[in-house]
Design an enzyme around this catalytic site. Sequence first.
Site, PDB file in Angstrom:
ATOM      1  N   ASP A   1     -10.077  -3.054   3.888  1.00  0.00           N
ATOM      2  CA  ASP A   1      -9.048  -2.583   2.967  1.00  0.00           C
ATOM      3  C   ASP A   1      -7.715  -3.158   3.439  1.00  0.00           C
ATOM      4  OD1 ASP A   1      -7.699  -1.334   0.982  1.00  0.00           O
ATOM      5  OD2 ASP A   1      -8.119   0.709   1.629  1.00  0.00           O
ATOM      6  N   ALA A   2      -7.384  -4.332   2.944  1.00  0.00           N
ATOM      7  CA  ALA A   2      -6.237  -5.079   3.465  1.00  0.00           C
ATOM      8  C   ALA A   2      -5.167  -5.289   2.398  1.00  0.00           C
ATOM      9  CB  ALA A   2      -6.693  -6.429   3.996  1.00  0.00           C
ATOM     10  N   LYS A   3      -5.548  -5.145   1.145  1.00  0.00           N
ATOM     11  CA  LYS A   3      -4.626  -5.286   0.003  1.00  0.00           C
ATOM     12  C   LYS A   3      -3.716  -6.498   0.144  1.00  0.00           C
ATOM     13  CE  LYS A   3      -4.947  -0.449  -1.376  1.00  0.00           C
ATOM     14  NZ  LYS A   3      -5.576   0.207  -0.197  1.00  0.00           N
ATOM     15  N   ARG A   4      -4.299  -7.598   0.588  1.00  0.00           N
ATOM     16  CA  ARG A   4      -3.517  -8.817   0.701  1.00  0.00           C
ATOM     17  C   ARG A   4      -3.222  -9.375  -0.681  1.00  0.00           C
ATOM     18  NH1 ARG A   4      -3.524  -6.841   5.231  1.00  0.00           N
ATOM     19  NH2 ARG A   4      -3.590  -8.028   7.152  1.00  0.00           N
TER      20      ARG A   4
ATOM     21  N   ASP B   1       0.866  -1.181   0.000  1.00  0.00           N
ATOM     22  CA  ASP B   1       0.000   0.000   0.000  1.00  0.00           C
ATOM     23  C   ASP B   1       0.902   1.230   0.000  1.00  0.00           C
ATOM     24  OD1 ASP B   1      -2.263   1.795   0.456  1.00  0.00           O
ATOM     25  OD2 ASP B   1      -3.318  -0.004   1.118  1.00  0.00           O
TER      26      ASP B   1
END
Lengths: 277, 277
Positions: free
Chosen positions: B92-95, A97
């Site tokens: 919202d973790a954008k793993r 991010d």
Amino acid sequence: MISRKQLIEQIKQKKSFLCVGLDTDIEKIPAFLKEYPDPVFEFNKRIIDATQDLCISYKPNAAFYEARGIKGLQSLIDTWKYLPQDCLNIIDAKRGDIGNTSDMYAKAFFNEDASGMSFDAITVSPYMGQDTVNSYLSYPGKWVILLALTSSAGSKDFQYLETNQGFLYETVIQKANTWAGADRMMFVVGATKSTEFTNIRKFAPDNFLLVPGVGAQGGNLEEVCRYGMTKDCGLIVNASRSIIYASNGKDFAEAAGAEALKIQLQMENELEKAGII
Amino acid sequence: MISRKQLIEQIKQKKSFLCVGLDTDIEKIPAFLKEYPDPVFEFNKRIIDATQDLCISYKPNAAFYEARGIKGLQSLIDTWKYLPQDCLNIIDAKRGDIGNTSDMYAKAFFNEDASGMSFDAITVSPYMGQDTVNSYLSYPGKWVILLALTSSAGSKDFQYLETNQGFLYETVIQKANTWAGADRMMFVVGATKSTEFTNIRKFAPDNFLLVPGVGAQGGNLEEVCRYGMTKDCGLIVNASRSIIYASNGKDFAEAAGAEALKIQLQMENELEKAGII
């Protein structure tokens, strides 16, 4: 905190470039550990005790701890506290991010006062570009380990896309090496493609490469070394399941130690062949 | 759980396609909240109370909670429990990982029994390809929101690379749309590039797009709607800081509500212009 120089010294001293992946699944650990207040931590503790002379790095996989909510995070924090200081302690978190969000992830894994943990290195996903890595690099001496080439089928979806600058993964390595030196930046490179190492070394002649996939995922250590080793070793080879689940009985730690020893001896042989030790 | 049909109904009913981003930084919330046992949860609770009639989605940003260790995770779990059931609740973790690791991340965010939380949707990074999203999609009715184009400077590093199949972000959208339908797959598209929406709609004619960057990051709502709106709306526009930090005093929740109302009225206007309501 462990510098490039210290890492290389550790490799020579322990005659090993093994990283033990702590992908600890509470469903897979021996049943007798369930009696302990924190079975996952108890498992990790004994694995660490049994392997720490044979490896130069540990890599807890954040997902396995996050899956258990608060209890899992407590296991991760306690495991971090127990990791040997002379090892490169990597959190395999693959975060990606930017801006203030990236600052927060850096706090989560690099700032003990804030989160209870301070790993030496974090795995990071490159998709959002340079903004993704800056927060981590702002911590002096900490490492970023950027995803470059992975060993799964899905690597073909994007990593092998031909761009106007070569394959995407090549561009990732080239750009990332303009963001930081080989004393702060490593790359994840999947081991099922050992001939690819020759190509990767064109773009990353000095960087350490974190190589998963030896063991359960089927990579071949000798091949990886033939194509990927540098004069400073330049490799950290991870094994997780093959070591930590070597036995499912009371002797699991002993079995893990035996498995780690087997790999360490192979590594010693490779380091000798290359004239590093 | 909220289906595409329910989401569209919510948008029409509330005359809004606003997502409130809960990027709650304990350093930035009003000082008087420090008296409460969990100031972050107390803050979120009041923000939710003040905005829930004006928005159709909430999006806690995992990093802000992880940065505070155990306490932060507890705030996140309590916040999840408090989120209105009729909203699309996004983590919202954008793993971005694969195989059994991805299974564990899915447990962490989609399986309440395991982790204490079960969001409706998760943001995911595409770098590792299809293997990355399968675990999430195996949960019936849950959504994947894949990073496509972001609004930061770093988006130029890779997302705008020209591949033999167009820009990388175009390829990401095209491939991902072969993995799941528009009833399970959304994309993150940065709002500072509103003219790009015309192009994105070529590849994602039906998908909902999660658009950050309206508000603190400077996107323009009218522009986004002109180029990005579909007959079903097709947009979820996020605002975080501009709403949650609208005031730093005792009136913070009221101020957040007023700011959300301002955006909702603009959205109502856009929905009317498009003949959706």
